[in-house]
Write a protein that holds these residues in place. Sequence first.
Motif, PDB file in Angstrom:
ATOM      1  N   ALA A  79     -11.188  -7.974  26.645  1.00 32.85           N
ATOM      2  CA  ALA A  79     -12.615  -8.308  26.684  1.00 32.85           C
ATOM      3  C   ALA A  79     -12.821  -9.803  26.454  1.00 32.85           C
ATOM      4  O   ALA A  79     -13.787 -10.387  26.946  1.00 32.85           O
ATOM      5  CB  ALA A  79     -13.362  -7.494  25.629  1.00 32.85           C
ATOM      6  N   PHE A  80     -11.906 -10.425  25.715  1.00 35.10           N
ATOM      7  CA  PHE A  80     -11.984 -11.864  25.469  1.00 35.10           C
ATOM      8  C   PHE A  80     -11.868 -12.629  26.783  1.00 35.10           C
ATOM      9  O   PHE A  80     -12.704 -13.478  27.108  1.00 35.10           O
ATOM     10  CB  PHE A  80     -10.867 -12.282  24.514  1.00 35.10           C
ATOM     11  N   PHE A  81     -10.815 -12.345  27.562  1.00 35.13           N
ATOM     12  CA  PHE A  81     -10.626 -13.055  28.826  1.00 35.13           C
ATOM     13  C   PHE A  81     -11.689 -12.664  29.851  1.00 35.13           C
ATOM     14  O   PHE A  81     -12.102 -13.492  30.664  1.00 35.13           O
ATOM     15  CB  PHE A  81      -9.231 -12.770  29.384  1.00 35.13           C
ATOM     16  N   LYS A  82     -12.116 -11.425  29.815  1.00 32.86           N
ATOM     17  CA  LYS A  82     -13.148 -10.981  30.756  1.00 32.86           C
ATOM     18  C   LYS A  82     -14.428 -11.787  30.559  1.00 32.86           C
ATOM     19  O   LYS A  82     -15.094 -12.177  31.521  1.00 32.86           O
ATOM     20  CB  LYS A  82     -13.424  -9.496  30.562  1.00 32.86           C
ATOM     21  N   THR A  83     -14.765 -12.050  29.297  1.00 30.35           N
ATOM     22  CA  THR A  83     -15.959 -12.838  28.996  1.00 30.35           C
ATOM     23  C   THR A  83     -15.728 -14.317  29.269  1.00 30.35           C
ATOM     24  O   THR A  83     -16.553 -14.982  29.897  1.00 30.35           O
ATOM     25  CB  THR A  83     -16.372 -12.642  27.530  1.00 30.35           C
ATOM     26  N   ALA A  84     -14.578 -14.836  28.795  1.00 31.85           N
ATOM     27  CA  ALA A  84     -14.300 -16.271  28.934  1.00 31.85           C
ATOM     28  C   ALA A  84     -14.233 -16.712  30.388  1.00 31.85           C
ATOM     29  O   ALA A  84     -14.608 -17.842  30.722  1.00 31.85           O
ATOM     30  CB  ALA A  84     -12.992 -16.610  28.221  1.00 31.85           C
ATOM     31  N   LYS A  90     -17.534 -22.252  30.491  1.00 32.70           N
ATOM     32  CA  LYS A  90     -16.768 -23.394  30.999  1.00 32.70           C
ATOM     33  C   LYS A  90     -15.411 -22.954  31.538  1.00 32.70           C
ATOM     34  O   LYS A  90     -14.970 -23.431  32.599  1.00 32.70           O
ATOM     35  CB  LYS A  90     -16.574 -24.417  29.880  1.00 32.70           C
ATOM     36  N   GLU A  91     -14.750 -22.033  30.801  1.00 35.72           N
ATOM     37  CA  GLU A  91     -13.433 -21.566  31.228  1.00 35.72           C
ATOM     38  C   GLU A  91     -13.499 -20.873  32.583  1.00 35.72           C
ATOM     39  O   GLU A  91     -12.551 -20.932  33.367  1.00 35.72           O
ATOM     40  CB  GLU A  91     -12.857 -20.619  30.185  1.00 35.72           C
ATOM     41  N   GLY A  92     -14.608 -20.211  32.847  1.00 33.45           N
ATOM     42  CA  GLY A  92     -14.761 -19.537  34.125  1.00 33.45           C
ATOM     43  C   GLY A  92     -14.883 -20.509  35.281  1.00 33.45           C
ATOM     44  O   GLY A  92     -14.538 -20.178  36.417  1.00 33.45           O
ATOM     45  N   LYS A  93     -15.362 -21.715  34.998  1.00 33.16           N
ATOM     46  CA  LYS A  93     -15.522 -22.722  36.042  1.00 33.16           C
ATOM     47  C   LYS A  93     -14.256 -23.555  36.212  1.00 33.16           C
ATOM     48  O   LYS A  93     -13.860 -23.866  37.335  1.00 33.16           O
ATOM     49  CB  LYS A  93     -16.707 -23.617  35.702  1.00 33.16           C
TER      50      LYS A  93
END
Length: 269
Positions: A79-84, A90-93
């Motif tokens: 869930a941490f990486f799914k959100t990040a 910023k991490e998603g971009k």
Amino acid sequence: MSYFGGQPTNPFGAPTPKPPILKRQVPPLPENLDMATLADIRCSVNIFSPATGEIIEVVVGVEKRKFHVHDQILRSGSAFFKTALSKEWKEGKTRVVLLPDDAASLVDRYVQWLYTGKVGVTLDNGKTDYATLAGLYCLGEKLMHDAFQDRIVDALVSGTREPNNNAGHPTTCSFPMKDVVDDIYKGTPKGSPARRFMVDMHVMQGTSGWIDVERPESVNHEFAVDLAFAMMQERAVTGETKTKHAELNRGIPCSYHKHGKDGVCGGKA
């Protein structure tokens, strides 16, 4: 070498849907994955999780070690990486996730598990590596990956069932002790199943030698409170116990006086 295994699931417990892949197609592995380790694990092609999508760069520790992992693999159970990695962060971009406070050795094992479903958990002497397992469980806590944590618990429990031949008593098992308890309590919240396992293990299998009575300040306070509460709940007052404390059972305080067993009790006089 012993292993723990399992397949990642999403945070809601349902299996992550697997996209179709070509027959006999092996998904590409991240460049950091040690091939010697994979050979030792003896993986077959069909245990690899399908890997599709973009490559995410995960930068770990003060040494800034870089891991390159498929987006879908990271998001499948954490869930941490799914959100990040969602577009509003910023991490998603940037497609870069920083984990400056974590150990690269633990993240390396976590990535191995994501891609293979397995990872080694024994020391060179054949004993279960409880310290590494505790670290991996706490990493799973941070990454909010329930399925990964469950597989760690499987390995912890399995380790307590293996004979500790190195101690000279083949029927004696080894158990995670103080340092492991401390790591679990530092890296998990109150009510954690791993904390409960530590307490239950001490209640069921523990001896007085497991607690450092010479240095009580070294005992984890939260653990000591949890253990005391659990022991009170599980306490069995047997006939032998009543005989041992017969005076107290009858309301006689003499056994707690300073005059000792053979001294004259002023209270009786």
